[in-house]
Design an enzyme around this catalytic site. Structure first.
Site, short mmCIF file in Angstrom:
data_model
loop_
_atom_site.label_atom_id
_atom_site.label_comp_id
_atom_site.label_asym_id
_atom_site.label_seq_id
_atom_site.Cartn_x
_atom_site.Cartn_y
_atom_site.Cartn_z
N SER A 8 30.10 5.68 15.45
CA SER A 8 31.36 6.03 16.11
C SER A 8 31.75 7.47 15.78
O SER A 8 32.00 7.82 14.62
CB SER A 8 32.47 5.07 15.67
OG SER A 8 33.71 5.57 16.12
N HIS A 33 29.08 5.76 20.08
CA HIS A 33 30.34 5.07 20.40
C HIS A 33 31.48 6.10 20.41
O HIS A 33 31.64 6.86 19.46
CB HIS A 33 30.58 3.99 19.33
CG HIS A 33 31.75 3.12 19.58
ND1 HIS A 33 31.72 2.02 20.42
CD2 HIS A 33 33.02 3.15 19.08
CE1 HIS A 33 32.90 1.43 20.42
NE2 HIS A 33 33.72 2.10 19.63
N ASP A 35 35.59 6.66 20.97
CA ASP A 35 36.89 5.98 20.95
C ASP A 35 37.98 6.84 21.57
O ASP A 35 38.36 7.86 21.00
CB ASP A 35 37.28 5.68 19.50
CG ASP A 35 36.38 4.63 18.87
OD1 ASP A 35 36.34 3.51 19.39
OD2 ASP A 35 35.71 4.96 17.87
N MET A 37 41.89 6.99 22.55
CA MET A 37 43.16 6.33 22.23
C MET A 37 44.32 7.10 22.86
O MET A 37 44.27 8.33 22.92
CB MET A 37 43.38 6.32 20.71
CG MET A 37 42.25 5.71 19.92
SD MET A 37 42.59 5.81 18.16
CE MET A 37 41.03 5.24 17.50
N HIS A 66 34.79 3.40 24.45
CA HIS A 66 35.76 2.36 24.11
C HIS A 66 37.16 2.90 24.37
O HIS A 66 37.64 3.76 23.63
CB HIS A 66 35.56 2.00 22.62
CG HIS A 66 36.54 1.01 22.08
ND1 HIS A 66 36.69 0.80 20.72
CD2 HIS A 66 37.42 0.17 22.70
CE1 HIS A 66 37.62 -0.14 20.53
NE2 HIS A 66 38.08 -0.51 21.71
N MET A 68 40.94 2.63 24.29
CA MET A 68 42.10 1.94 23.70
C MET A 68 43.33 2.54 24.36
O MET A 68 44.09 3.30 23.75
CB MET A 68 42.10 2.15 22.18
CG MET A 68 41.09 1.26 21.47
SD MET A 68 40.66 1.88 19.84
CE MET A 68 39.35 3.00 20.28
N MET A 137 36.71 -6.66 18.20
CA MET A 137 37.31 -5.81 17.17
C MET A 137 37.37 -6.59 15.86
O MET A 137 37.97 -7.66 15.80
CB MET A 137 38.72 -5.38 17.57
CG MET A 137 38.80 -4.38 18.72
SD MET A 137 37.72 -2.96 18.59
CE MET A 137 38.27 -2.20 17.07
N ASP A 175 33.00 -3.97 16.14
CA ASP A 175 33.57 -2.64 15.86
C ASP A 175 34.66 -2.74 14.80
O ASP A 175 35.69 -3.39 15.02
CB ASP A 175 34.14 -2.10 17.18
CG ASP A 175 34.63 -0.67 17.07
OD1 ASP A 175 34.41 -0.02 16.04
OD2 ASP A 175 35.24 -0.21 18.07
#
Ligand code: DX5
Ligand code: ZN
Length: 216
Positions: A8, A33, A35, A37, A66, A68, A137, A175
């Protein structure tokens, strides 16, 4: 087929992103990966599509994105243009999940659905066959470096049972708080892909740590 490892980028050194991406390229990592957000769905803001666009020309591994964020269906085109191989949206952020999963696939990406730690597996009963991956998660989303929620191992087994029962070929990715110990238990429970941030990037030799996770 052996399991995959997806480091990640959230735990990488953002001052040296090019070197970090080159390390990933040289390593045995299967995916990267990423992320994203928004400070609304989760209590933190990370990075956006411009960072994905910046690393796209040098990254040689598939992007596992991913999201979020609230209303993830509004960003399918942006995620596809940024070069994502798979787009993971949260179940909790999706009112019309089937429509969004279909649109992700129509945009040429694999579709992943993410469950928060408190969300039960059975909400996926009627859509599991349409999904390429479930991202479980094993921490509350929003931050790297949190403690692994032990209950996630048993949840992984139950998800594996559902996939087998429905005769689906959906992959299971985990994750949050993944290290050598938790990874071993997750693989025994049926996990296919392990995401790891701090355990890899904050280790003395990240390439070796990726190999260690691959060799489990
Ligand atoms: C957390 C993110 C994770 C995070 C994992 O909300 O979704 O991908 O980077 O970090 P570690 O492996 O350090 O728990
Ligand atoms: Zn993540």
């Amino acid at each position: 087929m052996g399991h995959k490892v997806a480091p990640s980028l959230l735990a990488a050194n953002f001052l040296n992103l090019q070197q970090e991406v080159e390390m990933i390229n040289r390593s045995e990592a299967d995916w990267l990966h990423l992320d994203i957000m928004d400070g609304v769905f989760v209590p933190n803001i990370s990075f956006g599509f411009s960072v994905l666009e910046a690393i796209k020309p040098i990254l040689t591994k598939p992007m596992d994105v991913h999201l979020m964020i609230v209303e993830p269906h509004k960003f399918i085109r942006e995620v596809a243009c940024a070069g994502a191989y798979i787009m993971n949206i949260h179940y909790e952020a999706s009112i019309h999940l089937h429509r969004t999963v279909s649109a992700i696939k129509e945009a040429g990406m694999k579709a992943g659905v993410t469950l928060n730690p408190h969300t039960p597996i059975n909400v996926l009963d009627d859509i599991i066959k349409d999904m390429d991956m479930v991202l479980l998660m094993s921490v509350n989303p929003g931050f790297g470096g949190q403690k692994f929620i032990e209950q996630s191992v048993e949840k992984t087994s139950r998800l594996k049972d559902l996939i087998t029962r429905k005769n689906a070929d959906t992959l299971i990715e985990i994750d949050g708080g993944v290290n050598k110990n938790t990874a071993q238990k997750l693989l025994s429970a049926g996990a296919d892909i392990l995401v790891a941030g701090n355990y890899i990037f904050k280790s003395p030799n990240p390439t070796q740590t990726i190999k260690d996770l691959k060799d489990l």
